[in-house]
Every structure is written in structure tokens, then in C-alpha cells.
Design a protein around this motif. Structure first.
Motif, PDB file in Angstrom:
ATOM      1  N   GLN A   1       3.986  -3.271  -6.624  1.00  0.00           N
ATOM      2  CA  GLN A   1       3.608  -4.078  -7.765  1.00  0.00           C
ATOM      3  C   GLN A   1       3.688  -3.590  -9.164  1.00  0.00           C
ATOM      4  O   GLN A   1       3.413  -4.308 -10.182  1.00  0.00           O
ATOM      5  CB  GLN A   1       1.917  -4.568  -7.614  1.00  0.00           C
ATOM      6  CG  GLN A   1       1.046  -3.586  -7.246  1.00  0.00           C
ATOM      7  CD  GLN A   1       0.880  -3.282  -5.822  1.00  0.00           C
ATOM      8  OE1 GLN A   1       1.923  -3.355  -4.900  1.00  0.00           O
ATOM      9  NE2 GLN A   1      -0.214  -2.584  -5.346  1.00  0.00           N
TER      10      GLN A   1
ATOM     11  N   ILE B   1      -7.723   4.770  -0.506  1.00  0.00           N
ATOM     12  CA  ILE B   1      -7.448   4.108   0.614  1.00  0.00           C
ATOM     13  C   ILE B   1      -6.419   3.048   0.039  1.00  0.00           C
ATOM     14  O   ILE B   1      -5.304   2.413   0.777  1.00  0.00           O
ATOM     15  CB  ILE B   1      -8.410   3.574   1.527  1.00  0.00           C
ATOM     16  CG1 ILE B   1      -9.257   4.637   2.126  1.00  0.00           C
ATOM     17  CG2 ILE B   1      -7.742   2.717   2.892  1.00  0.00           C
ATOM     18  CD1 ILE B   1     -10.701   4.549   2.081  1.00  0.00           C
ATOM     19  N   ASP B   2      -7.041   2.248  -0.963  1.00  0.00           N
ATOM     20  CA  ASP B   2      -6.030   1.007  -1.407  1.00  0.00           C
ATOM     21  C   ASP B   2      -5.685   1.385  -2.809  1.00  0.00           C
ATOM     22  O   ASP B   2      -6.412   0.967  -4.008  1.00  0.00           O
ATOM     23  CB  ASP B   2      -7.016  -0.111  -1.466  1.00  0.00           C
ATOM     24  CG  ASP B   2      -6.292  -1.447  -1.551  1.00  0.00           C
ATOM     25  OD1 ASP B   2      -5.108  -1.317  -2.383  1.00  0.00           O
ATOM     26  OD2 ASP B   2      -6.855  -2.518  -1.832  1.00  0.00           O
ATOM     27  N   PRO B   3      -4.447   2.033  -2.926  1.00  0.00           N
ATOM     28  CA  PRO B   3      -3.869   2.680  -4.219  1.00  0.00           C
ATOM     29  C   PRO B   3      -3.615   1.422  -5.179  1.00  0.00           C
ATOM     30  O   PRO B   3      -3.430   1.516  -6.369  1.00  0.00           O
ATOM     31  CB  PRO B   3      -2.688   3.307  -3.836  1.00  0.00           C
ATOM     32  CG  PRO B   3      -2.159   2.663  -2.658  1.00  0.00           C
ATOM     33  CD  PRO B   3      -3.477   2.171  -1.871  1.00  0.00           C
ATOM     34  N   ARG B   4      -3.680   0.193  -4.710  1.00  0.00           N
ATOM     35  CA  ARG B   4      -3.438  -1.186  -5.411  1.00  0.00           C
ATOM     36  C   ARG B   4      -4.305  -1.039  -6.665  1.00  0.00           C
ATOM     37  O   ARG B   4      -3.956  -1.581  -7.947  1.00  0.00           O
ATOM     38  CB  ARG B   4      -3.379  -2.445  -4.944  1.00  0.00           C
ATOM     39  CG  ARG B   4      -2.289  -2.470  -4.055  1.00  0.00           C
ATOM     40  CD  ARG B   4      -2.380  -3.814  -3.357  1.00  0.00           C
ATOM     41  NE  ARG B   4      -3.177  -3.756  -2.306  1.00  0.00           N
ATOM     42  CZ  ARG B   4      -3.392  -4.546  -1.398  1.00  0.00           C
ATOM     43  NH1 ARG B   4      -2.709  -5.618  -1.253  1.00  0.00           N
ATOM     44  NH2 ARG B   4      -4.520  -4.200  -0.187  1.00  0.00           N
TER      45      ARG B   4
ATOM     46  N   ARG C   1     -10.157   4.487 -18.957  1.00  0.00           N
ATOM     47  CA  ARG C   1     -10.395   3.202 -18.573  1.00  0.00           C
ATOM     48  C   ARG C   1     -10.321   2.943 -16.920  1.00  0.00           C
ATOM     49  O   ARG C   1     -10.943   2.152 -16.433  1.00  0.00           O
ATOM     50  CB  ARG C   1      -9.385   2.468 -19.379  1.00  0.00           C
ATOM     51  CG  ARG C   1      -9.832   1.927 -20.605  1.00  0.00           C
ATOM     52  CD  ARG C   1      -8.846   0.825 -20.853  1.00  0.00           C
ATOM     53  NE  ARG C   1      -8.705   0.521 -22.504  1.00  0.00           N
ATOM     54  CZ  ARG C   1      -7.888   0.339 -23.077  1.00  0.00           C
ATOM     55  NH1 ARG C   1      -6.491   0.352 -22.570  1.00  0.00           N
ATOM     56  NH2 ARG C   1      -8.211   0.022 -24.383  1.00  0.00           N
ATOM     57  N   ARG C   2      -9.603   3.718 -16.338  1.00  0.00           N
ATOM     58  CA  ARG C   2      -9.008   3.573 -15.205  1.00  0.00           C
ATOM     59  C   ARG C   2     -10.069   3.944 -14.018  1.00  0.00           C
ATOM     60  O   ARG C   2     -10.324   3.452 -12.965  1.00  0.00           O
ATOM     61  CB  ARG C   2      -7.623   4.179 -14.893  1.00  0.00           C
ATOM     62  CG  ARG C   2      -6.342   3.444 -15.627  1.00  0.00           C
ATOM     63  CD  ARG C   2      -5.263   2.825 -14.613  1.00  0.00           C
ATOM     64  NE  ARG C   2      -4.711   1.888 -15.663  1.00  0.00           N
ATOM     65  CZ  ARG C   2      -3.466   2.283 -15.749  1.00  0.00           C
ATOM     66  NH1 ARG C   2      -3.055   3.491 -15.151  1.00  0.00           N
ATOM     67  NH2 ARG C   2      -2.712   1.630 -16.469  1.00  0.00           N
TER      68      ARG C   2
ATOM     69  N   LEU D   1       0.707  -1.197  -0.065  1.00  0.00           N
ATOM     70  CA  LEU D   1      -0.043  -0.114  -0.028  1.00  0.00           C
ATOM     71  C   LEU D   1       0.886   1.216   0.007  1.00  0.00           C
ATOM     72  O   LEU D   1       0.270   2.425  -0.028  1.00  0.00           O
ATOM     73  CB  LEU D   1      -1.114  -0.062   1.221  1.00  0.00           C
ATOM     74  CG  LEU D   1      -2.126  -1.055   1.148  1.00  0.00           C
ATOM     75  CD1 LEU D   1      -2.907  -0.863   2.414  1.00  0.00           C
ATOM     76  CD2 LEU D   1      -2.838  -1.013   0.130  1.00  0.00           C
TER      77      LEU D   1
ATOM     78  N   LEU E   1       4.246   9.536 -16.264  1.00  0.00           N
ATOM     79  CA  LEU E   1       3.649   9.190 -15.566  1.00  0.00           C
ATOM     80  C   LEU E   1       1.967   9.656 -16.247  1.00  0.00           C
ATOM     81  O   LEU E   1       1.009   9.061 -15.902  1.00  0.00           O
ATOM     82  CB  LEU E   1       3.535   9.408 -14.101  1.00  0.00           C
ATOM     83  CG  LEU E   1       4.056   8.354 -13.160  1.00  0.00           C
ATOM     84  CD1 LEU E   1       3.859   9.069 -11.646  1.00  0.00           C
ATOM     85  CD2 LEU E   1       3.148   6.840 -13.008  1.00  0.00           C
TER      86      LEU E   1
ATOM     87  N   ALA F   1      -3.321   1.142  -9.295  1.00  0.00           N
ATOM     88  CA  ALA F   1      -2.139   0.797  -9.879  1.00  0.00           C
ATOM     89  C   ALA F   1      -2.186  -0.530 -10.997  1.00  0.00           C
ATOM     90  O   ALA F   1      -1.439  -0.417 -11.911  1.00  0.00           O
ATOM     91  CB  ALA F   1      -1.207   0.393  -8.995  1.00  0.00           C
TER      92      ALA F   1
END
Lengths: 299, 582, 330
Positions: free
Chosen positions: B176, C323-326, C18-19, B128, C9, C329
Motif C-alpha cells: 500500500q 503484527i499488522d504493519p499496515r 505523530r506515528r 502484510l 526512510l 505504514a
């Protein structure tokens, strides 16, 4: 496909294996924490109260005594008395059968609905899954209690409506769990391995998917039983449950509500009876959950 | 203990003499003992380990799982694990007694004096937080760089030092978004942030592709060249052989052998070390057995099944023609996992498919098993179309082909016993089920007492044997092995590879053997396909491919394979640190 | 930092669509579809009502249980449009919904929307403060005790199990008896001030904290063993530092996904709690409407609260990547 071989059968044949099984049983007994035994003992007591209330009652539950109204808990009246001088403890005992029956009925209903929806979503393919998932999403948008209230507003408040209200209100959550469980097991390595062996789909469903997906449901149903009694009592507390003369727990709460500032025990004690029961069921349910998920290693 | 000392005392003194006697010891450990739990659950993980380390030297601790090597390393920073009890006669760093450190003093010590690169590179960075924040954390905790700007600059410098491209960008990305190799480099950068004098790396190359492995080892080598002491923990003797000055071989919490690296690899004294070295599959082990204890039960020299000795070329079991498989990505991009793969597999042959992660080799296995249909191309099994058949028609013929997975545990129904799992795998028309199961037990070396165990109650090696027994049960012509030994310790891996060899000789099955490990593939395969990014880049006889690779990609792959640097007599010694792809 | 890094970036419009924008619009459409289904569902239940609706309306209004005459019934049927075919009634209902018209109450004949609008602010205030309080209690109790096996930590874990089981009305009653009746710390009849909202919010927050606490605790224990947490300790971070800086953020994630759901439970709890503390609000209104069988008001409140639930979940969904940037990404 039963087999004759001692290598195959799950049942022990040799005395050595019998001994091993016995050792397994002992190991299981020893691995269960004390809290679970305590919870089981409490539940047995409640079941006793439901089957033969007379055995546990200290007074007749419906006999009024105008000389002893609104008595606080004492040795004579373990949980005190109500505005008509009726013994609260005996009334709680008397109400056990009906309260447990409502909880049991609601759990049976929600489990049945959850199984129908969850299993078909999990097994019947993408289209059915999509439809049922959307349906569950819609049902989720109704706060549990409100769905129950809607049913009560439309149909009158009776025990049957109460069971339906709680059963239907809690079903979507369980249905989602069942669906997830079936989908997870469907994707398990051993299902693919069975496919690789050339077994037909129905055989895989019967031998692998069903037994493995249903295992956690035992815990789910146990936890759900405690929850549905609490939900039913909430509806009854609002005066939307069983009619007042009955000593059903929720009805006792509803009756005690107006005396809460004068006679707290009328409100607190029936609630305590509900919580102790729900907590005992939860302790057992959580233990089952951990055991079935393999988090408790026995051997 | 006594046994350990007997083996250890002499070479250890030799090492001391060799090293500059005037240089003080950086790390000194005597009789380190670590145990977990108490009462009936008490387990001793480390049983009296002693060693010392000088500035600028590299110590390798080698052992299989459960040997206590990681616990030993983690004890050096005072974090042996939850519920651990630690005792040491002496645990000193640069003359400072570590056994008396307070919690606060330990915190000030960790990271500053010893940098630790944990196992599992891929999950050792907080998913995170940006990578840069992890590296800056040590700087912030130890007050090494007070301002945010200063820390950001140091992070970029560190990432550049460990060779991460575009360090400014990578510092702001999440783990990741970095490749496996970049993540491992970033972890090393985080460990080096406070310029510690000792760097401990626990399995720094496991789970990385070979070419990346070689790069990471080169980086560690560089680090040592800058004067850092290094402790390298690994299960892989070949990995440590290039860099280690001294080696400890551990088993069951004890040091079974210690000594100078050259001696350990050229002249191992302890039987266990010898077995470990012999168990490493490679070009040298082809045609021989890896585990010494298991003598061949069958006459492996019978040439009848060997395709190379047969007069006419044997029948083609499996043919793949121009296989293509595409998957939709998360944002609807199309990813081509397999891109025009063709091959043939003949009876009695082992065809190896080797490739790095993401090369599409496992997808090929799934297409061959017809778990998924190919988008383009066809699979032909025993001369009949197979890949595009309806599943119902395919079921009867599935007994001709079976599969062994990397993770056997998840491929067994957890409720079933070993006996029932095998019974389920037998064809419905099997006449003597009981006899056949007993036969299978004998084949994989199981005793009857295992019949009532459940998969969870078996060891890793036993599980893989059970998977093999299940694969053999329907009497298949062909077994697909998808990374069957990757999750196993070297010695167990050796036994399983020997078993596969025996079964081929006895039953005449053929294998499609998929692995990322070039040594394993070379050891077992007759012919090899090398895959990269979904395509076959090279194919041919195993020796041709691995000894005389023609394509650049294969050359790089082969060069990156860690080899025992100090070979026993008879082999040409490889110069240290060669073969690295920088 | 560097300009080169930023330009690399900078995402193009397609990527943004899309994102982020794409999924957001898709979620919005999904939410509208769910709301439409909710409204249809409640309409169906109304239409399937056993007995004659006109008779019910007359009885509710008059407070009697008499058999009205056919003429009286016809008048009511015409007024409410019950004589039209169901499809027409359904379309009228949806049309009204789009314009914010939820019909009129059988009891007071006032527009349902107005009645609801009056009662929404106290309920929202109560649920939000309960949500906040529940989270605070859960985090304060869980962070220092998760993954530990000492007696205190076990006791806290057991408390959370018990709290999650306890119904809010019971906790509310106890708080009322102890703090208002026995200790006289707060007034029995809740005012609108801080002390008025504190007790009901606490009564709602305690069960919620038990529920969230259990979810966080499990995740906390799992994350504590993750290599990246041990890595942080190897860099010299303290146990508490690791818990707060690394583990908490991970452990909170499943709790946040559940918070949207928890809002539904809070609405349910609020209905009961408002009755216990005799507070104004949607819950009390709904209970009263239910016992009076004022169907338009009941369905109106349910549709409104379902709408709030849907909006809350939409917000959680959209805010989750922060909160969860995954998610962004990947």
C-alpha cells in the motif's frame, strides 16, 4: 405512505405472484439445513418442559427415596438420583421453567439496555456517541462475571439479582454491536440516496436505518439467550444463585459440586441440559445471522 | 462447438501458416472443458475451447464477464478454481502433457514455466508482507536463489527490469506504500522472477488510470519483445488490439470468433464481435447509438432542446464558483481534494468531468449534491443559492437534482422491491403514483414482472436502469451521474449510455457526467472539464478537448487512451504500440 | 540494504511523534481515564449499598445477624470514615488507590492489597497458560480445516461451535471425573506443579479455543479467496504453505484484537475453575468474599482485575502494529 398500485405493494395480487410467493416459501424451507430443524425440535421440547413439566417427568421431582440415593443413570432413573434419592431427570425438567425465565429475563434486560445505549450512540450524534462509547469502555473493563458478583455482593443473591447480574454483565457487548450496526447502516449508500431524494431525516431513520439495523439483532438476541443461561448457571454454580431446594439448573450444579468425585452425573447431566439448550439456540441464531446477512442465497 | 469450429478452423490454420512452421507449439489446448459444482448446481464455465500458441507470440482472449476467459487462463496452470472439474482432450506445454501432472509436479511447473499476473492488481500482493518478499517467494520455492542475499539482489534486479523507481527501497515497502502502477509492475516482476517462457496477464490494466494503463501495456510489449509468449485476457478490445497477434473472442464459455488480430478488428465475422466493437464509446460514436438492438424510441433529431441549435443561450441550471474542499488526513495533514473549481451547466447540456483517480471529480459531485458543504465557494442551482442552505430548506428543492451512482446495488435498500423503491422516489404530491411508476417502467424498458424483485435479484444492467428510473422519478432538471457505467460490461454500458441519451432527448434533462473513461465522456458530453489534483486544467467543447488538447496533462491523457489499433475502413489506422507513454 | 534507501526512510522526530509516540501516549492517558472511571464506578456502588455499612461490617466480622447498638455503629463509622461527606470519602478512596491502598477486609481486617497480591500469581499463571493453550488448539484445528467442506472439516467446525458454548466449569468437571477420578492420571486436588495447572488451564482453554477458532475460521475462509493468496499458488506454493505463510497471519488479526477481551472472559472463567479444582487464586477469593459480602475485598479484586484487563488491552494495542504493519505504514 401506502400505495394502491400492484407495482408498488409488497403483497402479491395476481395468482401467478401468489404461486411465486409459495415457491419462495418452499425454497426457504428447503434451504434450511437439517441441524436447524433438529435444534428447533429440541427447543420445543424444552419449552414443553417449561410449560407442563408433569408431561415429561418420570418421578415426582421433590420426593426423596432413601433406598435409592446416588444411583447412576439407569432405565429407572434416566439421569440417576441425588443424595436424597430424588430423580435427577425429573428435577432437571422441573427446573426448566425457572432457568429459562432467568435467561429470558436477563436477555430482555441486556437487550433493552443495549438498545438504549446503542441506538442513542448510533443516532444521536458525535457527543452522545463519545460519552456512551467511553461508558461502554469502562463497563468492558469489568470481567462479565465479576460485574455480576459485585451486584450480588452488594445486593443479596436472589433470582432478581441474578437476572440483573447477568443482564447488566452482558449488556455492554451487545450495546457495542447495536451501535456498530446503526453506524454502518447510517453510512450505507441507500441512506444517502434517500437524502438525495429530499426525504427528511426522521423518515430515513424510520424507513431505512431502523429496519436494516435491527435485522441482525434478531440473531444477536437468540445467541444472547443461550449465553445468558450459561452465565446464570456459572453464577449459580458458585452458590450465588437461587437457593438450593429449587431444581433450577444452576442450583442443581451447585448442589452436585460436592459429589463430583462420587456421583459425576449430578454435575455432568444438569450441565449437559444447559449446553444442549444453549447449543440449539446457537445453531438457530447462527443460521439467522447468515440468512440476515444474505450469506444464504434462497432465490 | 460446431459453430465455434466453423468460425475458428480457417483463420487458425492461417495463423499457423504465418508463424514459423518449424517452431514447435509452446502451448496446445484442445477441447478444454471446465465446470463448477455438481448435480442441480452444475454450471459449465468453459465449453470446449481449443487454441495453440507459439514462442514469442501474443494471444488475446477477449470477452465480457461470465464468458469463461479467466477460468480458461487459470486452467492452464491447473487452478481453475475451487470445486471445478477440468477436462481437456489435449493440454500440453512444450510437448509435455499437463493433464497427467501430479500435485507436486504442478507446483514445480507453476511460476517456473508459466508466470501468471492475476486480475485485481491492487489486491494481488499480500498487504502484510514487503513487496520484495512476494517477488522472492517464487525464487525460494523453486530453489532458484538459495541464499537470502542472492534473492534480495535478484528482487532488486527484477524491480529495475520492470521499471519500478528506487527498487531497493520499494522492495522493503508494503504494497500500500506503492502506487497502483508500481504494484502492477511488481506483480509482473513476481511473475517474471523465474524467467518463464509464457506470461499470462488477466486484465492487467483494469482499475488503473489511463496513463498508468499505457505504461503497463508498454511493459508487457517489452516483455514480449524479449521473446516471451504472452496471453492477454481482457474485456477491453482496445487494450488488446495493440499487442495481440491472434485473438479469441469468448462468450458464455465458447469461442465465438478467432483469428489474426488485423482481421478481427478490421473485418469481424461474428455478429457478437461486431457488436462488441460497435459498443466501444469514443469520438467516432458521438451522436450515434452504441447498442444496435435498441432502436431509438424517440425522435432524437428534434433540435428544440439542443443548446447549439437554440437561438439564445438557454438558462443556467447549475453554477459552481471557486469550490474548495479539504479533508483531514489520518495523521492530521490536510488534503485539498477540490481546489478552486468553477463551471456552469446550461439547460439541455451534458457537462462531462473527466479525471484520473484522486482528481477530485467525485468530491465535486458530492458538493453539487450538497451532501457536504464546500469550504470555500458556492453552488447555485436554478439561480438560487444551494450549497450553504440549511438542509431543511434544501429538501423541497432536492427534486430538481438527482444522482446516479457507480455502484447502484448499495444505493438501494436491500429489503425493498423495485416497485417500492420507485414509489419512494416519487414526490408526495404525485397525483397518479401507479401510472407514474408504469411510465417509469416503460421509460427504462422494464417489464411489470420486475416490480416485485429485490435489487439483489436484478442483473447489473437492470440495477443501473433502476437507478436511472429512480433519478428520473421526481422529474429533475439535472441528473448527476458519478461513474454510472464503470462497473458494467461493454455491451451493457452501451445500452445504459443509449438510455441516458434517449432520456435527455425525451425529457430534456441535463447531465453532469463524471467518468475516468475518456471514450465514454467524449461520447456523451457536449462540454468537458478535465480535472487533475483537484483543479480544472482544461475545459471546452468535447471535440476541442479530445481532438485538439492544449494543456500538457490533457495531451498525455488523450495519448494514453487505448484505441482500436486496427480500425475498420474509413479510419486512419493507428500504428501499433503508438500512443504509449513510457 | 542501500544507504540511500535507509536515509530516505529515516523519519524525523515529528514523524515519530505523530506515528508512534503520540498514539501511545494518547492510549496511555485513555487507559488511565478508564481506570479512574472503573474505580469511581465501584465506589458509587459501594456508597449506594443498601442498608447500613457499619452494621454489615460488624455482622461480617462477628458472623452474626444482630442489631448492634448505636455506640458500636458510631465507633465503626468513625473508624472507616463513613461519617465524612461522600465527596471526602471519594477523595480518600482515590488517594488511597494512588498509593496502592485498597482498604481493609471486613473479615480479616488485613489490607486488601496484601490479600490480593498473594492470590494474583496463580491466577495470572492460569489465565496466561489458558490463553496460550486456547490459541494453540484453535490454530491447530483451524489451519487445516478452514475453507473446506469435507466431513472432517465440518465436524471440527461444529466442535468449535459447541466448545464456545460450553461453560468452563462443566468441561472442568468432566476432565476431573474422567482424568482424575476414573483414569487417575492426575491428582484430584490440584497441586502447584504442571499437572496441577494442566487440567484447569485446559478447561479454560477449550471454550476459548472454540471462540477464537470460529473467529479465525471465518477470516481464514475469506482470505483464502483473496487474489494475493491465489497469486502465491500461481507461483507454485502448496496449499498448506499458502495457509501457513499467507493466510494465517491475516486470519489471526481479528483473534488478537479479541484476545484482550478474552482475558476478561478468562478472569471470569478462572473464578469458576478455581472453585472446581479448589485452586488458590483471585477467583476463589472473590467468590468467598462475595458470599461473605466482604465489600472492600470484592471491590478491591474487581478494581485490580479491571486494572489488569486495561493493561493487557493497552499492550495489545501498542503491540498490534508489529503484527499488522499496515497501521504504521498508512
Amino acid at each position: 405512505m401506502t400505495s394502491t398500485s400492484d407495482l408498488i405493494s409488497d403483497r402479491p395480487v395476481l395468482p401467478v405472484q401468489l404461486l411465486r410467493r409459495l415457491a419462495d416459501v418452499v425454497a426457504v424451507i428447503r434451504s434450511v439445513p437439517v441441524s436447524v430443524y433438529l435444534a428447533a425440535a429440541i427447543i420445543m421440547l424444552y419449552i414443553l418442559a417449561a410449560v407442563t413439566p408433569e408431561l415429561l417427568q418420570s418421578h415426582a421431582p421433590f420426593r426423596t427415596d432413601l433406598r435409592a440415593t446416588l444411583q447412576p443413570p439407569s432405565f429407572a432413573h434416566l439421569l440417576g438420583t441425588d443424595q436424597s434419592g430424588r430423580d435427577l431427570y425429573s428435577r432437571v425438567v422441573e427446573g426448566t421453567r425457572q432457568s429459562l425465565a432467568i435467561g429470558l429475563g436477563a436477555t430482555a434486560l441486556s437487550t433493552t439496555l443495549a438498545l438504549i445505549l446503542g441506538v442513542s450512540a448510533g443516532l444521536a450524534g458525535r457527543v452522545v456517541d463519545g460519552v456512551i462509547s467511553r461508558l461502554l469502555e469502562v463497563l468492558f473493563a469489568f470481567p462479565n462475571l465479576f460485574l455480576g458478583l459485585l451486584l450480588i455482593a452488594v445486593f443479596e443473591a436472589t433470582t432478581t439479582t441474578l437476572i440483573f447480574a447477568v443482564g447488566v454483565g452482558t449488556a455492554p457487548g451487545y450495546a457495542r454491536m447495536v451501535r456498530g450496526q446503526f453506524l454502518a447502516v447510517k453510512g450505507a449508500g441507500y441512506v444517502e440516496a434517500a437524502r438525495a431524494l429530499g426525504h427528511p431525516y426522521w423518515r430515513i431513520v424510520l424507513r431505512h436505518i431502523f429496519p436494516n439495523a435491527m435485522r441482525p439483532l434478531v440473531a444477536m438476541i437468540t445467541l444472547g439467550f443461550g449465553q445468558s443461561i450459561v452465565w446464570a448457571s456459572s453464577l449459580a454454580f458458585l452458590g450465588l444463585g437461587v437457593a438450593p431446594p429449587s431444581p433450577e439448573w444452576g442450583a442443581l450444579l451447585d448442589a452436585g459440586r460436592q459429589f463430583v468425585t462420587r456421583a459425576w452425573w449430578l454435575e455432568v447431566m444438569p450441565g449437559l441440559a444447559i449446553i444442549v439448550f444453549a447449543l440449539s439456540v446457537t445453531v438457530i441464531g447462527r443460521h439467522l445471522q447468515q440468512r440476515l446477512e444474505g450469506r444464504v442465497r434462497v432465490l | 462447438m460446431t459453430d465455434t469450429l466453423e468460425h475458428g478452423a480457417r483463420p487458425a490454420r492461417a495463423v499457423d501458416a504465418r508463424a514459423n512452421a518449424a517452431a514447435p507449439r509452446l502451448l496446445d489446448v484442445a477441447n478444454l472443458q471446465v465446470s463448477f459444482g455438481r448435480g442441480a448446481h452444475h454450471v459449465a464455465a468453459v465449453k470446449g475451447v481449443s487454441f495453440s500458441l507459439h514462442q514469442g507470440r501474443c494471444l488475446a482472449i477477449v470477452g465480457e464477464s461470465g464468458s469463461g476467459k479467466s477460468v480458461t487462463a487459470r486452467s492452464l496452470v491447473g487452478l481453475p478454481g475451487t470445486g471445478a472439474t477440468l477436462h481437456a482432450d489435449r493440454l500440453a506445454f512444450d510437448g509435455r502433457d499437463l493433464t497427467r501432472l501430479s500435485h507436486r509436479a504442478w507446483r514445480a511447473f507453476r511460476g517456473k514455466e508459466i508466470g501468471f499476473v492475476l486480475q485485481d492488481a491492487l489486491v494481488s500482493l499480500d498487504p502484510l508482507r514487503p513487496v520484495g518478499a512476494e517477488i522472492a517467494e517464487g525464487l525460494r520455492l523453486h530453489g532458484a536463489a538459495r541464499s537470502r542475499e542472492e534473492r534480495a539482489q535478484r528482487v532488486v534486479d527484477l524491480l529495475r527490469l520492470v521499471g519500478v523507481p528506487e527498487p531497493e527501497l520499494k522492495a522493503r515497502q508494503l504494497p500500500q506504500q506503492l502506487s497502483g502502477g508500481q504494484r502492477q509492475r511488481a506483480l509482473i516482476a513476481a511473475a517474471l522472477a523465474l524467467d518463464p517462457r509464457l506470461l499470462i496477464a488477466d486484465e492487467p490494466t483494469t482499475a488503473l488510470d489511463v496513463t498508468i494503463q499505457a505504461q503497463v501495456l508498454a511493459l508487457l510489449e517489452e516483455t514480449r519483445a524479449r521473446g516471451k509468449a504472452l496471453i492477454l485476457i481482457s474485456h477491453d478490445l482496445a487494450v488488446v488490439s495493440r499487442m495481440a497477434d491472434e485473438v479469441l473472442v469468448m462468450r458464455d464459455g465458447e469461442v465465438v470468433e478467432r483469428g489474426v488480430a488485423e482481421q478481427i478488428f478490421s473485418d469481424p465475422r461474428h455478429d457478437y464481435t461486431r457488436r462488441l466493437i460497435a459498443a466501444i464509446p469514443s469520438a467516432h460514436s458521438r451522436g450515434s447509438r452504441l447498442a444496435p438492438s435498441s432502436a431509438p424510441r424517440f425522435d432524437t433529431s428534434s433540435a428544440a432542446l439542443d443548446p447549439r441549435h437554440a437561438a439564445a443561450a438557454p438558462e443556467i441550471l447549475l453554477r459552481a464558483d471557486g469550490l474548495v474542499k479539504r479533508f483531514a488526513g489520518p495523521d492530521r495533514s490536510v488534503h485539498t481534494a477540490v481546489d478552486g473549481v468553477s463551471f456552469e451547466l446550461r439547460r439541455g447540456e451534458t457537462l462531462g468531468i473527466v479525471g484520473e483517480s484522486g482528481s477530485g471529480k467525485s468530491t465535486v459531485a458530492r458538493l453539487v449534491m450538497a451532501f457536504e458543504p464546500p469550504d470555500v465557494g458556492s453552488v447555485t442551482l436554478l439561480g438560487e443559492d444551494w450549497g450553504t442552505l440549511p438542509e431543511a430548506a434544501r429538501r423541497r428543492r432536492r427534486r430538481d437534482i438527482s444522482i446516479v451512482y457507480q455502484d447502484p446495488l448499495s444505493s438501494f435498500d436491500p429489503r425493498w422491491t423495485v416497485g417500492r423503491i420507485l414509489d419512494d422516489a416519487l414526490p408526495d404530491d404525485e397525483p397518479d403514483r401507479r401510472g407514474r411508476i408504469a411510465e417509469l417502467f416503460a421509460l427504462v424498458g422494464f417489464s411489470g414482472s420486475l416490480a416485485h424483485r429485490r435489487p439483489l435479484e436484478l442483473s447489473g444492467g437492470q440495477r443501473q436502469r433502476l437507478a436511472i428510473a429512480r433519478a428520473v422519478a421526481p422529474r429533475p432538471r439535472l441528473i448527476v451521474c458519478d461513474e454510472p457505467v464503470s462497473a458494467l460490461d461493454v455491451s451493457i454500458q452501451a445500452q445504459v449510455l443509449d438510455l441516458l441519451g434517449d432520456l435527455k432527448a425525451e425529457l430534456g434533462v441535463s447531465y453532469l457526467f463524471i467518468s475516468h473513461d475518456l471514450g465514454v465522456v467524449h461520447h456523451i458530453s457536449d462540454r468537458v472539464l478535465v480535472m487533475n489534483l483537484g483543479r480544472v486544467v482544461e475545459s471546452g467543447e468535447a471535440d476541442e478537448i479530445f481532438l485538439k488538447p492544449r494543456v500538457d496533462y490533457t495531451k498525455r491523457l488523450v495519448a494514453a487512451v487505448p484505441r482500436l489499433a486496427h480500425r475498420a475502413a474509413g479510419d486512419h489506422p493507428t500504428p501499433r504500440a503508438s500512443g504509449a507513454v513510457a | 540494504m542501500s544507504a540511500a534507501g535507509r536515509s530516505a526512510l529515516a523519519p524525523g522526530p515529528v514523524v515519530i511523534w505523530r506515528r508512534w509516540l503520540g498514539p501511545t501516549v494518547r492510549r496511555l492517558l485513555g487507559a488511565i481515564a478508564v481506570f479512574w472511571a472503573v474505580a469511581s464506578f465501584t465506589f458509587c456502588i459501594q456508597a449506594l449499598l443498601p442498608g447500613d455499612r457499619a452494621e454489615l461490617i460488624l455482622n461480617v466480622a462477628a458472623g452474626t445477624f444482630t442489631q448492634p447498638t448505636a455506640a458500636e455503629l458510631a465507633k465503626v463509622n468513625a473508624k472507616y470514615g463513613f461519617d465524612a461527606p461522600l465527596v471526602v470519602q471519594y477523595l480518600r478512596y482515590l488517594g488511597g488507590l494512588v498509593q496502592g491502598d485498597l482498604g481493609a477486609s471486613y473479615q480479616s481486617h488485613r489490607p486488601v492489597l496484601h490479600i490480593i497480591a498473594e492470590q494474583v500469581p496463580p491466577t495470572i499463571g492460569l489465565t496466561l497458560s489458558a490463553l496460550l493453550l486456547g490459541w494453540i488448539i484453535a490454530i491447530v484445528l483451524t489451519v487445516p480445516t478452514a475453507g473446506r467442506h469435507d466431513p472432517l472439516s465440518r465436524a471440527v467446525a461444529s466442535f468449535q461451535v459447541a466448545a464456545a458454548v460450553a461453560p468452563p466449569y462443566w468441561i472442568g468437571s468432566i476432565l476431573l471425573v474422567v482424568l482424575a477420578v476414573k483414569l487417575r492420571l492426575v491428582p484430584v486436588e490440584g497441586g502447584s506443579g504442571l499437572s496441577g495447572v494442566a487440567l484447569p488451564a485446559l478447561a479454560l482453554a477449550i471454550p476459548l479455543s472454540g471462540f477464537i477458532g470460529q473467529v479465525i475460521r471465518e477470516e481464514f475462509a475469506r482470505v483464502l479467496d483473496q487474489p494475493f493468496v491465489i497469486s502465491a499458488r500461481m507461483r507454485g506454493m502448496s496449499d498448506l504453505g499458502v495457509r501457513l505463510l499467507h493466510v494465517l497471519r491475516h486470519a489471526v488479526l481479528p483473534g488478537i484484537t479479541l484476545s484482550g477481551w478474552a482475558l476478561g472472559a478468562l478472569f471470569s472463567g478462572a473464578a469458576v475453575i478455581e472453585t472446581v479444582f479448589a485452586r488458590p487464586g483471585l477467583g476463589g477469593l472473590l467468590v468467598a468474599a462475595t458470599s461473605a459480602r466482604d465489600v472492600p475485598l470484592v471491590t478491591g479484586i474487581i478494581v485490580a482485575s479491571a486494572g489488569m484487563y486495561i493493561i493487557a488491552n493497552l499492550l495489545v494495542d501498542i503491540a498490534y502494529p508489529i503484527i499488522d504493519p499496515r497501521i504504521k505504514a498508512s
